[in-house]
Design an enzyme around this catalytic site. Structure first.
Site, PDB file in Angstrom:
ATOM      1  CB  SER A  42      -0.906  -0.048   1.243  1.00 25.63           C
ATOM      2  OG  SER A  42      -1.884   0.954   1.169  1.00 25.63           O
ATOM      3  CG  ASN A  43      -0.407   4.720  -1.129  1.00 29.02           C
ATOM      4  OD1 ASN A  43      -1.038   5.484  -0.416  1.00 29.02           O
ATOM      5  ND2 ASN A  43      -0.963   4.110  -2.177  1.00 29.02           N
TER       6      ASN A  43
END
Ligand code: CTP
Length: 211
Positions: free
Chosen positions: A23-24
């Site tokens: 993810s980020n």
């Protein structure tokens, strides 16, 4: 008539196995602030969000999604309904080429994970956009911010690009540039709440036929 606004926010998660994902650092705060401000200014707002630690803004219809694919499906379902679309989500550009149905156990050796591209949702919306729809994208750049963001505006057929640097990702404050075909405006060290209001005003008062 009430403007119909479709807003996306937050990160996506791309599964590796039942335990892990990539993810980020997107917090979702900017997209939520824009959705809230559009709602307070009288728009009918549908917010499509990745997993975030924020409560739903009042007076918006919230849909939670996880992956880029789910985000794309939810966005395209509402695309024709919307007068304005604000794509603030930090959609993952890549996903693991295959998702293991079982937990990947550790072994002596290193492993490689192959990633494949996800669909560029914003690019596809730029292709499908009707003349009366306003499409707003985000550009996160670490170098040549204005130049790269302006390139995105043209290549993705956007009306407005909100450009920011990576520092804004997880913070409550941000420096941003609002760029359209006529030029750019810099907004420094403002809270995302305040920026949400300014961006909502810009979008609701935007006349794309005045060029
Ligand atoms: N975006 C999207 N679908 C993706 C990836 C990104 O719709 N699969 C949207 C984001 O919501 C954002 C915009 O594209 O509005 C900009 O994303 P960014 O990652 O900054 O740029 P890219 O266009 O992916 O280009 P690059 O990685 O070359 O900077």
């Amino acid at each position: 008539m009430k403007k119909k606004a479709l807003v996306t926010a937050g990160p996506t998660r791309e599964n590796i196995d039942p335990i892990r994902f990539i993810s980020n650092r997107s917090s979702g705060k900017m997209g939520y602030a824009i959705a809230k401000a559009l709602g307070l200014k009288g728009a009918h707002v549908k917010l499509i969000s990745g997993p975030v630690e924020l409560g739903p803004p009042s007076s918006v219809e919230l849909t939670i999604v996880e992956t880029a694919e789910e985000m794309a499906e939810a966005v395209f379902k509402e695309f024709n309904w919307a007068d304005v679309i604000v794509m603030a989500a930090a959609v993952s550009d890549y996903k693991p080429a295959s998702v293991s149905s079982r937990k990947i156990k550790k072994e002596e050796n290193n492993i490689d994970i192959r990633f494949e591209r996800t669909q560029d949702i914003l690019l596809e919306m730029g292709r499908r956009k009707r003349a009366d729809q306003i499409l707003v994208g985000f550009a996160l750049e670490t170098e040549e911010l204005i130049k790269n963001a302006t390139k995105k505006l043209r290549e993705k057929n956007l009306d407005i690009v909100i450009a920011n640097s990576e520092k804004a990702q997880s913070s409550d404050m941000a420096d941003i540039w609002i760029i359209d075909r006529k030029g750019s405006r810099e907004l420094n060290k403002m809270s995302k709440e305040k920026l949400g209001e300014i961006i909502a005003n810009k979008i609701l008062n935007y006349n794309k036929f005045s060029e």
